[in-house]
Enzyme design. Structure first.
Site: not given
Ligand SMILES: *Cc1c(COP(=O)(O)O)cnc(C)c1O
Length: 491
Positions: A129
């Protein structure tokens, strides 16, 4: 470049075209839809060739300029250069690869089948993120300075999103972050990551309740439009368009790093929850990037896998949403999925609106084409390259062990879901790139279960739990929350 809502009647959309800057600070469109470009910008073979040599920051600029046409190019270039630096993305296991921002590592190359890991979690909070949120922090600060405005970000987190937002917004002019989390419910590492921030513009609020109580308070405050306007409240949730665009960049980077000519194709497997990450892959593919398959990997919360197997989208109640060992994928409905469905139904906004209204009233929709279904577009899904698979706690433990034994690296639980599903979907002659979405240190409890030893912590995180913490504890009381926000914004 202008943006339309997935639910807009087209005349309205053309009367008030939205620019990138118009939608940057917002969330949903006024009609409840999500923003998408009126058409996807295309990349040429010549551009791809030229981009092979670019740094990550320069590549990000080249892609962003196709979407953010109302921001002067020199400014955009400076924002990308400030965001994608080895100093910000410094947590790679190997120093030299940290310079590549999202380095690739070949895990396996046998019988024509190639499995590659793309590291996306070298940023400050050790999860992918950061790739988008760090850019968002700089874009927000830039946009607010231009308007001489301020923004108070108000959100709830059970872990990854809140910390990524705080590390992106800390110290930014014009921005304050009020982040709710359930008191004593996050892991010690996650709590320490957020609460150890001492920046005066970051407000950590531990709510006496569970995550749903936090989310209910965010909704209650957001529904008070007068308060929201006066306090200049905004969000940074996963439907934010700029976050999606920032994620498009690493699909290009992964492709360019794994290939030597534009004749070659690659596939991606993406650990998925809210469909934000893989939605960026869909957009990269629509722009002309030679992606063969886009594979959505889910955990036990398999809303997306069910759709890509059957054409039925069936959201889950909270009581049917499992708490798993890949918690950032524990979602009951995928908030970015509407963007893909809009393309799937031929960009028919009226149909998209009807389908997602049915999600609210009937808990889902059915595009399988069977008698009584809501449409037959499931048969078109293959044209978009989508595939899927599911991974359980047992799969996760086994995959973490296998990968440690076979390749000598320790992966996190979400990435393990990705590798489990990628192994089922990899095809001869097409490299399969698995997106690493977090570092193992974030989910140490499960690593300990799988391997009997702790995950390695990147430098600087060794004693994070011992750092002084800055937070307030509050009851789940909306009026008290509003008073706290008002007291700290001075508005
Ligand atoms: C947010 C997240 C996901 C999922 O990603 P999306 O964009 O919501 O599909 C997968 N793995 C981790 C570690 C995350 O923080």
């Amino acid at each position: 470049m202008h943006y339309v809502s997935t639910r807009a009647a087209s005349p309205a959309a053309s009367q008030s075209p939205h620019s990138f800057s118009d939608i940057l600070l917002g969330g949903l469109a006024a009609d409840g839809g999500l923003f998408l470009p009126a058409e996807y910008p295309q990349v040429t073979g010549a551009e791809l060739d030229a981009w092979r040599k670019l740094s990550y920051a320069d590549l990000a600029f080249e892609i962003l300029r196709k979407f953010a046409t109302d921001i002067p190019e020199a400014d955009l270039r400076a924002l990308a250069a400030k965001t994608y630096t080895p100093e910000v993305y410094r947590n790679a296991r190997h120093d030299e690869s940290a310079l590549a921002i999202t380095p690739l590592r070949v895990l396996e190359d046998s019988n024509g089948k190639k499995l590659v890991l793309q590291a996306l979690s070298n940023g400050p909070t050790l999860a992918f993120k950061d790739m988008a949120m760090q850019l968002l922090g700089n874009l927000f600060e830039y946009a607010l300075a231009k308007q001489d405005a301020q923004l108070n970000i108000f959100g709830a987190t059970s872990g990854d999103t809140g910390s990524a937002a705080e590390y992106a917004m800390r110290g930014k002019k014009g921005i304050r972050v009020f982040m709710l989390s359930p008191h004593k419910k996050m892991s010690a590492f996650q709590t320490a990551q957020m609460f150890s921030l001492q920046d005066p513009n970051i407000f950590n609020i531990a709510v006496e309740g569970v995550f749903d109580d936090c989310q209910d308070m965010v909704k209650a405050v957001s529904n008070d439009l007068e308060f929201k306007a006066r306090q200049k409240i905004g969000t940074v949730n996963s439907i934010n368009w700029a976050r999606v665009v920032a994620q498009v960049v690493y699909y290009f980077r992964g492709y360019l790093a794994a290939t030597t000519s534009n004749e070659q194709k690659v596939s991606f497997t993406v650990p998925s929850g809210n469909f934000g990450n893989i939605c960026a892959g869909h957009i990269a593919r629509m722009m002309g990037l030679p992606i063969d398959k886009l594979v959505a990997a889910t955990n036990e919360n398999d809303v997306l896998d069910e759709f890509f197997r059957t054409g039925v989208y069936r959201v889950r109640k909270s009581s049917e949403t499992y708490h798993t060992s890949s918690p950032s994928m524990d979602i009951s409905k995928a908030s970015n999925f509407e963007r893909f469905v809009y393309d799937l139904v031929g960009r028919d906004a009226a149909r998209t609106r009807a389908l997602f209204q049915k999600v609210e009233t009937h808990g889902g929709f059915d595009l399988s084409g069977k008698p009584g279904s809501d449409g037959d577009e499931f048969k078109l899904v293959a044209n978009y390259g989508f595939k899927s698979g599911k991974s359980t706690h047992e799969d996760r433990l086994a995959t973490i062990r296998d990968v440690a034994d076979d390749y000598g690296i320790v992966i996190d639980t979400h990435t393990a879901d990705g590798i489990k599903v990628a192994r089922e979907q990899v095809e001869e002659g097409v490299p399969m790139i698995v997106l690493e979405t977090a570092l193992a240190a974030k989910f140490n409890e499960t690593i300990l279960d799988a391997l009997g030893e702790d995950a390695e912590r990147p430098a600087g995180f060794e004693n994070i739990e011992a750092l002084p913490q800055r937070f307030v504890v509050m009851p789940a009381d909306v009026e008290k929350m509003k008073a706290y926000i008002a007291a700290n914004t001075g508005l």
